[in-house]
Design an enzyme around this catalytic site. Structure first.
Site: not given
Length: 340
Positions: A156-158
């Protein structure tokens, strides 16, 4: 020149703000100083920025506030009227995004929307912002190029950082806001984050504790030294994004646009195995690490490798600090800061 630097209590933001002050720019820092990791190191960075401003005579203001607070962001822009913005604040950490995705929504999506709106309404001439090599996700064609699509993030960070690139493009297109996104490749060096491998490995090795070595140390990273990152960031900020006159909507290039929009990799262009990185730490410490060999973590990318040729063409700079040198510099800083 007045530059607003968000996340200036953080690792990269601190170094960028310090370099700007040293060259005589006026800097407005903006950081909430949260407790994602020990705030002690953040406060120490802030103290150095105050000292740097006093030593150089450069104007420096620090605003302790949350970028997700729209009123606070608008007030900062209205009062200080920055000509440029370097947006480095974010909720970082690949693995933490598996535990607390909502933190990434607030820090990476809501906050970035507030920055875009403020830049739009206050006629900022250039917004430079941090993206990440993690956007390459499931891509395996090496080295990673900005001209390839990045539609398969692995965590999710990416996904939030890829969203930032898309959000920036929409503002570049609609409002002609010049934006440049910088995809950082595994940044390391003095004043680094305590949650990152170099810091953790150093701390545990000195304490005689085992270090977690994921993927049995076989994956590679394009480790990029902090001074190289800072030089690239500031040069990119100075080179205001322009439309690409050769951009073709039939064959859209993801890295450019007919709007004032650019994306660049900032990487060392020299991937190193994690096992070799650990050896550099051991050499600098003069002590062997105890390795706890583990499988690849969920969401981890096996390898990263930056094609930095577009950055070099645009701003005349290419990162080149060898890992052994950069790691040794970090170890020197660590021993001095923690008196070990």
């Amino acid at each position: 020149m007045t530059t607003l630097v968000t996340g200036n209590a953080g690792f990269i933001g601190f170094h960028v703000a310090k370099r700007l002050l040293e060259r005589g720019d006026s800097v407005v820092g903006f950081d909430v100083v949260n407790d994602y990791y020990d705030p002690t190191i953040k406060e120490a960075r802030l103290a150095i920025l105050e000292e740097t401003a006093a030593r150089t005579g450069s104007a420096y203001t620090f605003l302790r506030a949350n970028l997700a607070d729209l009123a606070a962001v608008n007030e900062a822009f209205a009062e200080h009227r920055p000509e440029r913005v370097i947006h480095l604040a974010a909720q970082a950490g690949v693995r933490y995004s598996l535990e607390n995705p909502h933190a990434y929504v607030e820090s990476n999506l809501v906050a970035f929307t507030n920055i875009l709106e403020a830049c739009r309404h206050h006629k900022v001439e250039h917004l430079t912002y941090a993206s990440t090599s993690s956007v390459y996700g499931a891509n395996t064609k090496m080295p990673f190029s900005e001209h390839e699509g990045v539609d398969h993030p692995l965590q999710f960070y990416a996904a939030t950082k890829k969203a930032n690139e898309l959000m920036a493009h929409s503002y570049s297109h609609l409002y002609r806001l010049a934006t440049t996104g910088l995809r950082f490749f595994t940044v390391y060096g003095p004043w680094g984050r305590p949650d990152m491998a170099l810091f953790l490995f150093t701390k545990k090795t000195l304490a005689g504790e085992p270090i977690p070595v994921f993927n049995h140390g076989h994956h590679t990273r394009d480790f990029t030294y902090i001074d190289d990152i800072v030089e690239g960031v500031i040069r990119a900020s100075d080179a205001i994004a322009q439309p690409n006159p050769e951009w073709n909507s039939d064959y859209p290039d993801p890295a450019t646009s007919n709007a004032p929009y650019r994306l660049y990799n900032i990487g060392n262009n020299n991937p190193v195995k994690l096992s070799a990185y650990i050896e550099a730490i051991e050499d600098a410490l003069g002590k062997k690490a105890i390795k706890d060999l583990l499988p690849l973590q969920p969401g981890d990318v096996p390898d990263t490798y930056a094609d930095s040729s577009e950055l070099e063409k645009a701003v005349g700079y290419k990162p080149a600090t060898p890992v052994k040198e950069g790691v040794a510099n970090f170890i020197d800083w660590y021993r001095n800061f923690y008196r070990v």
